[in-house]
Design an enzyme around this catalytic site. Structure first.
Site, short mmCIF file in Angstrom:
data_model
loop_
_atom_site.label_atom_id
_atom_site.label_comp_id
_atom_site.label_asym_id
_atom_site.label_seq_id
_atom_site.Cartn_x
_atom_site.Cartn_y
_atom_site.Cartn_z
N LYS A 113 -12.18 0.47 -5.16
CA LYS A 113 -10.61 0.33 -5.44
C LYS A 113 -10.03 -0.96 -5.63
CE LYS A 113 -10.24 5.19 -3.95
NZ LYS A 113 -9.45 5.99 -2.97
N ARG B 230 -17.08 7.71 1.07
CA ARG B 230 -17.00 8.46 0.11
C ARG B 230 -17.55 7.24 -1.14
NH1 ARG B 230 -13.65 9.47 -4.29
NH2 ARG B 230 -14.02 11.61 -5.29
#
Length: 264
Positions: free
Chosen positions: A205, A239
């Site tokens: 991210k 994740r």
């Protein structure tokens, strides 16, 4: 939790696994690499992404899940906020609903989760993918999201979802600034004091590029660094896109004493 985006436009790997054969192959490889869950999504939720119709989403994910259902020895999670997609995915073989709206996006979702007796991952997101990065603000981001997740946990219980089926996720990157994301990650231990397992989804991210000082940087090593930190703080599910590298890093981190004897 290995990420399998069956989309043309996800922020990191859009189009990579868009064909059924490529998606099935990738899922089997992630299982071989050590994943404990495969999370399959047919709609990008990156900032400012466009919504996908339920029928299109189903056409993307259901054939993949059907192909994998008899081949995987680990659970399949369906990453969706639409009850109809979740229901179809469960028919095909999914066992977990991973809902970025915290089961708020579709009023029918709690009923699907209860009636189908599947697991649910309940995430915090401020706004929608189309609005969530428009100047997100909090008085105290950690306290506010802890409060939200406690409320959603109780909501799930009141909706008849069994407590052992609930997982909570503070929603890294969903309606947060880079600094908000770092504050949440530094407080992983506080989230782990909640009543449910905690999922952290930080893989590749934008805040990683921000910390590195290069938004175009390869974010794999940065993702691994965060994975080790949140594992040490007690996160139950991590994740990630890069399963093998994460499993190897955690194995060595544990061997070197970083997880204080916690099993991987």
């Amino acid at each position: 939790m290995g990420i399998l985006n069956v989309t043309p436009d996800s922020f990191s790997d859009g189009g990579k696994h868009f064909s059924i054969d490529d998606a099935v192959s990738a899922a089997l490889q992630m299982q071989s690499d050590g994943a404990g869950i495969i999370d399959i999504g047919g709609e990008s939720t990156r900032p400012y992404s466009e919504p996908v119709a339920a029928e299109d989403e189903m056409q993307r994910v259901v054939p993949v899940i059907k192909r994998l259902a008899g081949k995987l020895a680990i659970p399949i999670s369906i990453d969706t906020s639409k009850a109809s997609v979740a229901d179809a995915a469960i028919d095909a073989g999914a066992e977990i609903i991973n809902d970025v709206t915290g089961l708020e996006g579709d009023p029918k979702m709690p009923d699907v989760a209860r009636q189908r007796e599947v697991g649910v991952c309940v995430m915090h997101m401020r706004g929608t993918p189309q609005t969530m990065q428009d100047d997100p603000r909090y008085e105290n981001v950690v306290d506010e999201i802890l409060h939200y997740l406690r409320q959603r946990y109780q909501y799930c219980l009141d909706a008849g979802i069994e407590p052992q089926r609930i997982c909570l996720d503070p929603g890294i990157g969903f309606g947060k600034t880079h600094e908000h994301n770092l504050e949440l990650l530094r407080s992983t231990n506080r989230f782990c004091e909640l009543s449910s397992p905690i999922l952290i989804g930080h893989s590749r991210k934008g805040f990683i590029g921000k910390v590195l000082g290069d938004k175009e940087a390869d974010r794999k090593a940065g993702t691994l660094g965060v994975s080790l930190a949140v594992a040490a703080a007690g996160a139950d599910i991590i994740r990630v896109h890069d399963v093998r590298e994460t499993v190897d890093a955690l194995m060595l981190f544990e061997a070197a004493g970083g997880l204080k004897g916690m099993a991987i």
